[in-house]
Design a protein around this motif. Structure first.
Motif, short mmCIF file in Angstrom:
data_model
loop_
_atom_site.label_atom_id
_atom_site.label_comp_id
_atom_site.label_asym_id
_atom_site.label_seq_id
_atom_site.Cartn_x
_atom_site.Cartn_y
_atom_site.Cartn_z
N THR A 25 0.85 -1.19 0.00
CA THR A 25 0.00 0.00 0.00
C THR A 25 0.89 1.25 0.00
OG1 THR A 25 -0.04 0.16 2.41
CG2 THR A 25 -1.73 -1.23 1.37
N ALA A 26 0.25 2.41 -0.10
CA ALA A 26 0.99 3.67 -0.04
C ALA A 26 1.76 3.79 1.28
CB ALA A 26 0.04 4.85 -0.21
N ARG A 27 1.16 3.31 2.34
CA ARG A 27 1.84 3.34 3.65
C ARG A 27 3.14 2.51 3.63
NH1 ARG A 27 -1.05 4.14 8.82
NH2 ARG A 27 0.64 5.40 9.55
N ASP A 28 3.14 1.43 2.85
CA ASP A 28 4.33 0.59 2.74
C ASP A 28 5.47 1.29 2.01
OD1 ASP A 28 3.07 -1.60 4.05
OD2 ASP A 28 2.13 -2.19 2.15
N GLU A 30 6.40 4.37 2.64
CA GLU A 30 7.01 5.35 3.52
C GLU A 30 8.48 5.10 3.83
OE1 GLU A 30 4.53 6.19 6.93
OE2 GLU A 30 2.80 6.55 5.64
N SER A 35 7.64 10.51 4.62
CA SER A 35 6.38 10.63 5.35
C SER A 35 5.18 10.33 4.46
CB SER A 35 6.24 12.04 5.92
OG SER A 35 6.06 12.96 4.85
N SER A 36 4.02 10.14 5.07
CA SER A 36 2.81 9.87 4.31
C SER A 36 2.48 11.04 3.39
CB SER A 36 1.63 9.57 5.23
OG SER A 36 1.35 10.68 6.06
N VAL A 39 4.79 10.72 0.38
CA VAL A 39 4.32 9.63 -0.48
C VAL A 39 3.14 10.12 -1.31
CG1 VAL A 39 3.24 7.35 -0.53
CG2 VAL A 39 5.16 7.77 1.01
N SER A 40 2.22 10.82 -0.68
CA SER A 40 1.06 11.35 -1.38
C SER A 40 1.47 12.32 -2.48
CB SER A 40 0.13 12.05 -0.38
OG SER A 40 -0.96 12.63 -1.04
#
Length: 72
Positions: A25-28, A30, A35-36, A39-40
Motif C-alpha cells: 500500500t501507499a503506507r508501505d 514510507e 512521510s505519508s 508519499v502522497s
C-alpha cells in the motif's frame, strides 16, 4: 528561456506496478519515500522522486534504476 524537463509517468508507473505485484500500500512506501505526505505528493505527481528515494526503491523493491530514472 526556461525549459522544464518533461515528466514522464514511467518512473512512477514502474514503482506502482512493483508495489501492486507485492501487494503493498501507499503506507508501505514510507520507508522508501518518506512521510505519508511525501508519499502522497509523489503519487499525485506533485513531487519528483529524489535520487535518495530512487536508490531506496531500487534496493528495497528491486525496481531497475532505468525505470526509476526515466522521469528525472
Amino acid at each position: 528561456m526556461n525549459i522544464k524537463p518533461i515528466r514522464t509517468p514511467e518512473d512512477l508507473a514502474a514503482a506502482l506496478a512493483r508495489v501492486d505485484q507485492l501487494g503493498l500500500t501507499a503506507r508501505d512506501l514510507e520507508p522508501f519515500i518518506g512521510s505519508s505526505g511525501r508519499v502522497s505528493e509523489v503519487l499525485n505527481h506533485k513531487r519528483k522522486l529524489s535520487l535518495a528515494m530512487i536508490k531506496r526503491l531500487h534496493e528495497g523493491l528491486r525496481i531497475p534504476y532505468e525505470q526509476l530514472l526515466a522521469g528525472v
